[in-house]
Structure formats: structure tokens, C-alpha cells
Design a protein around this motif. Structure first.
Motif, short mmCIF file in Angstrom:
data_model
loop_
_atom_site.label_atom_id
_atom_site.label_comp_id
_atom_site.label_asym_id
_atom_site.label_seq_id
_atom_site.Cartn_x
_atom_site.Cartn_y
_atom_site.Cartn_z
N ARG A 106 -2.48 4.16 -6.32
CA ARG A 106 -1.18 4.80 -6.26
C ARG A 106 -1.27 6.32 -6.06
NH1 ARG A 106 2.09 2.91 -9.34
NH2 ARG A 106 3.42 4.65 -9.89
N GLU A 107 -2.42 6.93 -6.22
CA GLU A 107 -2.57 8.37 -6.03
C GLU A 107 -3.11 8.74 -4.65
OE1 GLU A 107 -3.52 9.60 -10.68
OE2 GLU A 107 -5.04 9.83 -9.12
N ARG A 108 -3.42 7.75 -3.86
CA ARG A 108 -4.10 8.01 -2.58
C ARG A 108 -3.12 8.23 -1.43
NH1 ARG A 108 -8.92 4.42 0.27
NH2 ARG A 108 -8.98 5.66 2.19
N THR A 109 -3.49 9.18 -0.55
CA THR A 109 -2.75 9.38 0.69
C THR A 109 -3.60 8.89 1.85
OG1 THR A 109 -3.64 11.64 0.86
CG2 THR A 109 -1.46 11.38 -0.13
N TYR A 110 -2.93 8.63 2.97
CA TYR A 110 -3.61 8.08 4.13
C TYR A 110 -3.23 8.90 5.37
CZ TYR A 110 -4.34 4.27 0.92
OH TYR A 110 -4.69 3.53 -0.18
N SER A 111 -4.21 9.29 6.16
CA SER A 111 -3.93 10.18 7.30
C SER A 111 -4.21 9.56 8.65
CB SER A 111 -4.74 11.47 7.15
OG SER A 111 -6.12 11.18 7.10
N ASN A 112 -4.70 8.33 8.67
CA ASN A 112 -5.06 7.68 9.94
C ASN A 112 -3.96 6.73 10.38
OD1 ASN A 112 -6.34 5.86 11.91
ND2 ASN A 112 -8.21 6.93 11.33
N VAL A 113 -3.66 6.76 11.67
CA VAL A 113 -2.65 5.87 12.22
C VAL A 113 -2.95 4.41 11.87
CG1 VAL A 113 -1.78 4.92 14.40
CG2 VAL A 113 -1.99 7.38 14.12
N LEU A 114 -4.23 4.06 11.89
CA LEU A 114 -4.62 2.68 11.68
C LEU A 114 -4.48 2.22 10.23
CD1 LEU A 114 -7.83 2.59 13.92
CD2 LEU A 114 -5.52 1.82 14.50
#
Length: 129
Positions: A106-114
Motif C-alpha cells: 500500500r505504500e508503493r508507487t509505480y512509474s512504468n506504463v506496464l
């Protein structure tokens, strides 16, 4: 299945501000990590900002740091992108994307389109000089 819907795009002059909204009717939207991406004509779709499920540890592309703010209102199932000091280079089609996220991430962000599972149709932002 979540269906993000973007709104708030438009034509603005450089230096002005604009706020985009990403809404979903599904109450489980609060359990999704969300990212804002933009795509200029002839270019790839790039990350602008991302927010985790718990709303902390937000991520920003270097080009928008200090000018854009991403936030979420779980009660309204909505994620916002506040954009200030807009530049012509900010022009593009802005997409909201949602990623199914287990509670232990729940603390993680994601920066890749995939990384993302669901995408909105996009809202156009045009910044004139």
C-alpha cells in the motif's frame, strides 16, 4: 474492474494552473495505486506523477517537481493532479491509470506504463505560450 475517467483538461496560457481529476465509480478505487501519464504527439506515454494506496510517498517526474501535486480523496473515489506554472512542454493527452495493489504494497508507487491494469481515455491539456 475499475474504469478511471479523467476530466479537467483544457487550453491555458503558460504560467497558469489547471487541476485534473480521475474518478471511478467503483468503491474499491481506494485500493488501487494510481498514476498520471501524458503523451505528446509522436512521443511515448510518460509518467507524470504517481500516488500509492495510502496516499503517501508520492512520485513525480523531474520535469514537474515543484509544479504539480498529486493527491487522492478516497471518500470521493477521486485522484487529482494540480498543475501550476504550466509550460508549453506540458502539452499532451493526460491519462489516469490504476493498478491493483495488495495491502502489503500500500505504500508503493509505480512509474512504468506496464505496471498499470486499467486506463482512462485521457483528457487533453494544451498550454499556449
Amino acid at each position: 474492474q475499475v474504469q478511471p475517467v479523467e476530466s479537467g483538461g483544457g487550453l491555458v496560457q503558460a504560467g497558469n494552473s489547471l487541476t485534473l481529476s480521475c474518478a471511478a465509480s467503483d468503491r474499491t478505487f481506494s485500493a488501487y495505486a494510481v498514476g498520471w501519464f501524458r503523451q505528446a504527439p509522436g512521443k511515448e506515454r510518460d509518467i507524470v506523477a504517481a500516488i500509492p494506496v495510502n496516499g503517501g510517498n508520492t512520485y513525480y517526474a523531474d520535469s514537474v517537481k515543484g509544479r504539480f501535486t498529486i493527491s487522492r480523496d478516497s471518500a470521493k473515489n477521486t485522484v487529482y493532479l494540480q498543475m501550476s506554472s504550466l509550460k508549453p512542454d506540458d502539452t499532451g493527452l493526460y491519462y489516469c491509470a490504476a493498478k491493483i495493489t495488495p495491502s502489503y504494497l500500500r505504500e508503493r508507487t509505480y512509474s512504468n506504463v506496464l505496471d498499470y491494469d486499467y486506463w482512462g481515455q485521457g483528457t487533453q491539456v494544451t498550454v499556449s505560450s
